[in-house]
Scaffold this active site. Structure first.
Site, PDB file in Angstrom:
ATOM      1  CD  GLU A  52      42.655  34.927  39.275  1.00 36.41           C
ATOM      2  OE1 GLU A  52      42.276  35.779  40.103  1.00 36.41           O
ATOM      3  OE2 GLU A  52      42.466  35.055  38.045  1.00 36.41           O
ATOM      4  CG  PHE A 114      46.223  42.462  27.570  1.00 36.57           C
ATOM      5  CD1 PHE A 114      45.847  43.516  28.400  1.00 36.57           C
ATOM      6  CD2 PHE A 114      45.400  41.357  27.499  1.00 36.57           C
ATOM      7  CE1 PHE A 114      44.671  43.474  29.134  1.00 36.57           C
ATOM      8  CE2 PHE A 114      44.214  41.300  28.225  1.00 36.57           C
ATOM      9  CZ  PHE A 114      43.847  42.370  29.047  1.00 36.57           C
ATOM     10  CD  GLN A 115      44.658  39.402  31.259  1.00 43.63           C
ATOM     11  OE1 GLN A 115      44.626  38.297  30.728  1.00 43.63           O
ATOM     12  NE2 GLN A 115      43.694  39.856  32.044  1.00 43.63           N
ATOM     13  CE  LYS A 164      45.632  31.734  23.884  1.00 47.03           C
ATOM     14  NZ  LYS A 164      44.717  32.864  23.637  1.00 47.03           N
ATOM     15  CG  MET A 482      45.739  38.768  67.441  1.00 49.78           C
ATOM     16  SD  MET A 482      45.505  38.106  69.108  1.00 49.78           S
ATOM     17  CE  MET A 482      45.305  36.357  68.764  1.00 49.78           C
TER      18      MET A 482
END
Lengths: 585, 168
Positions: A52, A114-115, A164, A482
């Protein structure tokens, strides 16, 4: 009475009505209804990323190279948390982005389902605005509002979190034209009295400098045109921040190069010694100012910015003008022309003579090496062989990014995509993917480092899947360069965890992904290898082996002033960094 | 002058939507600004607007930043610095529980009359006083109650409004 549709259908309809052609995303349980709708239409093309974070940076690259908002679609929980880095990056660099996240069903919110993650809570500080959509009736308004907020004023990322059950629920659709916001009204036109005063101040300047930033790019191509016209008309020198490169052509003699920590000697000294500073769409970032109490001590400062909170945040300015760069410059030019203002020619001649003495210092010169490839040389050659209006450059973060900014040269806006504010390693490959999606026929090159590039390497798989011929040009010095440079300068040369141990063979890695791998190790083979990269049809990973311990100069050490720069010739000298400077990043 | 730290009372009119208070508080904590007191309630149920009154301290540059940062939050209608922009009235309400017997109890009641506090609850060995006034007055009363058996304090924080006919 219009028919109803499901929340998921509303999402797709709203995207189409907003003119969205591409979205970057990754499916999951909480966004399945939206993915089902994507499957059943052709207007919006979905680009499946591999992580993502890659979706968010791809959307950033897409947005910055087109001026259109980048759109992201991810699932709930880990989908949303993985997007946080890219959202923060877009907030810091003012990139318009709409990120749709799935959420567990409304009755499960707060139940540690969940999630489930508190997406609006987590993303509140890293978005311009965010929404949790609790009813499908609100969905059309919120989606259109999200695009409005993301793209107007100071652009930024907006999250729309859709449970959802809301994606399944039926509601009436509403077209974007019907959206009007009660409170959100960014100021576009600058105060005309302030513009009069600015023109007065500019016309009397003896040692002026334009200091432009990413706001010029964000304001659109017209802003760059107006900036060019104004700079030509005045005859003043101009410098720019990292984010503003390309707004003014680097081939122009009035161009001083980039300013700031790794900016040019002439740009930084001009900033330090100027009597009138005209800041156009930049925000006095700490990479630019160095030590604040020694920053351009004798100048009157004009600051044009669309965000009132950027005014007087780091540096107190004499004349703030809140407004969109293109609108303000248009007014300023009109006033300048109508008053037939003439700048002080005599003073300007003296000022340019002073600047020329700084330019003669040739701060970007470096010692050539005929046995090993210097990273600066690699970028110079890459520039010579790939330059053109159809070339787009992205970068990762670190030394290679600064060398790209110093040695690659830009003549047009929207050709340079880099993570400036947040400094996100791993930005470059997915950003290049996003740019290539928007510009299928362009030459898109990620100038990378071997450490950064591994952070989002998986997006090469995306490039292969969608036949996006991005070129990943790795300046491989086997160090987080760096970090190593700072450890050399500030921490006694103790290279704690900055060596890139156990690197993959990038040529084989490219082949494993179904891309092409090219390696160059000697200066005399570099040009041919670059030409081969350009000719290769698909994505390429170019492993350019460069000298290992090259430092990036010029450099203003942290906590130092603009007239206290380190130049390449000073290499090896002991530098004094104050305790106050050491705590700075 | 630029480094001098002053106290400012800032009124913020916001859309009364979910998360709006979290946005304001998150802004203060995220950017390291101080909150001395914060009061919030819906003030117009028709327009769904709430008014947040925040008392904060900072240098002039920080105060200017706070106002600009508040102003750019999407659900914010208006931001008014009541300390600078107008002459204003500020009030705070406190409920103060004092327990004691004998002389201390009589003294607490006598003091409450001097401060025009009201007794809103009483038992044989305790009082709850309700006191309205400026922050300083409430601080003074609490100070006086301390040796007289102060048990507990609940304060609303400052509510403020500009003087005169104009609305914010």
């Amino acid at each position: 009475m219009s028919a109803t549709m499901t929340g998921a259908q509303i999402v797709l309809k709203a995207l189409q009505d907003q003119g969205v052609e591409h979205i970057f995303g990754y499916p999951g349980g909480a966004v399945l209804p939206i993915y089902d709708e994507i499957f059943q239409q052709d207007a919006v093309e979905h680009i499946l990323v591999r992580h993502e974070q890659g979706a968010t940076h791809a959307a950033e690259g897409y947005a910055r190279s087109t001026g259109k908002p980048g759109v992201v679609l991810v699932t709930s929980g880990p989908g949303a948390t993985n997007a946080v880095t890219g959202l923060t990056d877009a907030l810091m660099d003012s990139i318009p982005m709409v990120c749709i996240t799935g959420q567990v069903a409304t009755h499960l919110i707060g139940n540690d389902a969940f999630q489930e993650a508190d997406t609006v809570g987590i993303t509140r500080p890293c978005t311009k605005h965010n929404y949790l959509v609790k009813s499908a009736d609100d969905l059309p308004r919120i989606l259109h509002e999200a695009f409005h907020v993301a793209t107007t004023g100071r652009p930024g990322p907006v999250v729309v979190d859709i449970p959802k059950d809301v994606q399944f629920a039926e509601a009436k659709y509403m077209r974007p034209t019907a959206v009007k916001h009660k409170t959100y009204k960014p100021q576009i036109k600058g105060d005309i009295e302030a513009i009069y005063t600015a023109v007065d101040l500019i016309s009397k300047a003896k040692k002026p400098v334009f200091y432009s930033g990413g706001g010029v790019i964000n304001s659109g191509p017209q802003a760059s045109q107006l900036l060019r016209e104004f700079v030509k008309l005045t005859g003043f020198p101009i410098t720019s921040t990292l984010m503003g490169l390309g707004a003014f052509p680097s081939a122009d003699p009035q161009w001083l190069g980039m300013l700031g920590m790794h900016g040019t000697y002439e740009a930084n000294l001009a900033m330090h010694d100027c009597d009138v500073m005209i800041n156009i769409g930049a925000r006095f970032d700490d990479r630019i100012t160095g030590r604040l109490d020694a920053f351009s001590p004798n100048s009157k400062k004009i600051h044009i910015d669309i965000d009132p909170s950027s005014i007087n945040k780091n540096v107190a300015v004499d004349l703030p003008i809140v407004g969109d760069v293109a609108h303000v410059l248009e007014d300023m030019l009109r006033v300048w022309k109508s008053r037939a203002v003439e700048p002080d020619k005599k003073a300007l001649t003296d000022w340019w003579a002073e600047i020329e003495t700084w330019r003669r210092r040739k701060c970007l010169a470096y010692r050539k090496d005929d046995k090993a490839i210097k990273p600066q040389y690699a970028v110079e050659r890459l520039y010579e062989l790939t330059k053109g209006p159809n070339t787009y450059i992205t970068t990762e973060v670190g030394q290679h990014q600064m060398w790209a900014a110093q040695y690659y040269r830009f003549e047009e806006p929207n050709r340079w995509m880099t993570s400036g504010g947040l400094g996100t390693m791993g930005y470059g490959i997915p950003a290049a993917v996003g740019v290539q999606v928007a510009h299928p026929d362009a030459l898109v090159i990620d100038i990378a480092g071997e450490a950064s590039v591994l952070m989002t390497m998986q997006e090469i798989s995306t490039a292969v899947q969608y036949r996006l011929p991005v070129k990943i040009f790795i300046l491989n010095n086997e160090y987080m360069g760096m970090v190593r440079q700072w450890q050399e300068l500030l921490h006694g040369g103790r290279y704690s965890s900055s060596y890139s141990e156990a690197l993959p063979d990038f040529v084989k890695l490219a082949e494993a992904y179904g891309a092409t791998g090219i390696r160059a190790e000697k200066p005399d083979e570099l040009d041919d290898a670059i030409r081969k990269m350009i000719k290769t049809k698909g994505p390429v990973i170019f492993d350019c082996i460069v000298t290992k311990e090259e430092n990036c100069f010029p450099m203003i050490p942290s906590g130092a002033a603009h007239n206290d720069m380190l130049l390449a010739d000073d290499q090896g000298l002991d530098i004094e960094v104050s305790d106050a400077g050491k705590v700075m990043v | 002058m630029q480094d001098q730290i002053n106290t400012h009372t800032i009124s913020v009119l916001v859309d009364n939507e979910a998360g709006v208070l979290a946005r304001v508080i998150g802004l203060f904590s995220g950017r390291g600004y101080n909150i001395d007191s914060l009061t919030v309630a819906e003030v117009d149920d028709g327009a769904h607007t709430s008014r947040i009154t925040v008392v904060t301290t900072g240098t002039p540059m920080v105060i200017e930043q706070i106002k600009a940062q508040l102003g750019r939050l999407v659900p914010v209608h208006r931001v008014v610095d009541l300390t600078v922009e107008t002459d204003s009235v500020e009030r705070e309400l406190a409920l103060i529980k004092v327990s004691g017997k004998g002389e201390a109890r009589v003294e607490a009641l006598r003091m409450s009359e001097a401060f025009r506090a009201r007794v809103v609850d009483a038992t044989p060995d305790s009082f709850v006083f309700e006191l309205t006034g400026r922050t300083g007055k409430i601080d003074a009363f609490i100070g006086l109650m301390r040796p007289l058996g102060l048990k507990e304090v609940s304060r609303t924080g400052v509510a403020a409004i500009a003087r005169g006919a104009e609305a914010m």
